[in-house]
Design a protein around this motif. Structure first.
Motif, short mmCIF file in Angstrom:
data_model
loop_
_atom_site.label_atom_id
_atom_site.label_comp_id
_atom_site.label_asym_id
_atom_site.label_seq_id
_atom_site.Cartn_x
_atom_site.Cartn_y
_atom_site.Cartn_z
N PHE A 265 -56.53 -15.37 55.99
CA PHE A 265 -55.69 -14.30 56.52
C PHE A 265 -54.61 -14.95 57.37
CE2 PHE A 265 -59.91 -12.66 55.81
CZ PHE A 265 -59.69 -11.43 55.21
N ASP A 266 -53.38 -14.92 56.89
CA ASP A 266 -52.24 -15.50 57.59
C ASP A 266 -51.66 -14.41 58.49
OD1 ASP A 266 -50.47 -17.65 58.09
OD2 ASP A 266 -49.03 -16.87 56.63
N CYS A 267 -51.58 -14.68 59.79
CA CYS A 267 -51.28 -13.61 60.75
C CYS A 267 -50.23 -14.00 61.78
CB CYS A 267 -52.55 -13.28 61.53
SG CYS A 267 -53.99 -12.85 60.56
N ARG A 268 -49.57 -12.98 62.28
CA ARG A 268 -48.73 -13.09 63.47
C ARG A 268 -49.47 -12.35 64.59
NH1 ARG A 268 -44.64 -15.82 61.88
NH2 ARG A 268 -43.60 -15.41 59.90
N THR B 291 -54.89 -5.53 60.23
CA THR B 291 -54.98 -6.18 61.53
C THR B 291 -56.42 -6.64 61.77
OG1 THR B 291 -53.26 -4.69 62.37
CG2 THR B 291 -54.57 -5.87 64.02
N CYS C 110 -53.85 -18.72 61.11
CA CYS C 110 -54.45 -18.46 59.81
C CYS C 110 -55.96 -18.50 60.03
CB CYS C 110 -54.03 -19.51 58.78
SG CYS C 110 -54.62 -19.12 57.11
N CYS D 214 -54.17 -9.56 65.58
CA CYS D 214 -53.38 -10.34 64.64
C CYS D 214 -53.01 -9.50 63.42
CB CYS D 214 -54.19 -11.56 64.19
SG CYS D 214 -54.73 -12.60 65.57
N ARG D 215 -51.72 -9.34 63.21
CA ARG D 215 -51.21 -8.59 62.06
C ARG D 215 -51.20 -9.50 60.84
NH1 ARG D 215 -47.23 -4.54 60.90
NH2 ARG D 215 -47.52 -4.19 58.68
N VAL D 216 -51.91 -9.12 59.79
CA VAL D 216 -52.01 -9.93 58.58
C VAL D 216 -50.72 -9.78 57.78
CG1 VAL D 216 -53.31 -10.37 56.47
CG2 VAL D 216 -54.52 -9.64 58.54
#
Length: 164
Positions: free
Chosen positions: A117-120, A48, A70, A135-137
């Motif tokens: 880092f692609d995150c939600r 995160t 991202c 942001c969760r990676v």
């Protein structure tokens, strides 16, 4: 208790060097991106990071509605791109200046960035003029480049060893 003047705070923060990234998003709320230096790791389990975004940013609505970003970590050669994404240039022109791909979320990944880092977005906290995005990676990518673009003393600087 005496308060700290905003300009004094900004002057002191200029002494704190920070990596420069372009944060991007894409989805039903539109494609957007902005230059950021207020990013840091929160934890590696689960992976995160946090991103701070000004609510007055042109990217704010897209970022918070798409709920995916991202974080593209820049190298020294990306200084012109950083300036472009930090200005008032329309999103279409910003993205036309580089080559992009995607990972899991569909947020644009800068093809030749140092790391991505692609995150939600898992959680948002409102603080003053900004929102702090946790942001969760969900995916990441690294390149062979080992240099980084740093912002310190109100100027860009390169650190690292280049490509390897």
């Amino acid at each position: 208790m005496r308060s700290v003047a905003p300009q004094d705070y900004r002057d002191a923060m200029a002494c704190l060097g920070a990596a420069v990234s372009i944060v991007t998003t894409d989805g039903s709320a539109g494609r957007a991106g902005f230059t950021a230096s207020a990013i840091c790791s929160v934890t590696d389990d689960p992976p995160t990071l946090l991103v701070c975004i000004n609510r007055a940013s042109s990217a704010y609505a897209s970022v918070t509605r798409n709920k995916a970003v991202c974080v593209n970590v820049l190298s020294a050669r990306h200084e012109p791109l950083s300036r472009l994404f930090g200005g008032k240039v329309p999103a279409e022109e910003r993205f036309a200046a580089a080559t992009w791909s995607t990972l899991e979320t569909g947020a644009p990944l800068l093809v030749d960035c140092t790391a991505a880092f692609d995150c939600r977005i898992a959680h948002m906290v409102n603080v003053g003029t900004h929102d702090v995005l946790f942001c969760r990676v969900v995916a990441l990518q690294r390149s062979c480049y080992t240099d980084s673009l740093i912002y310190f003393g109100r100027a860009y600087h390169a650190v690292g060893t280049g490509s390897g």
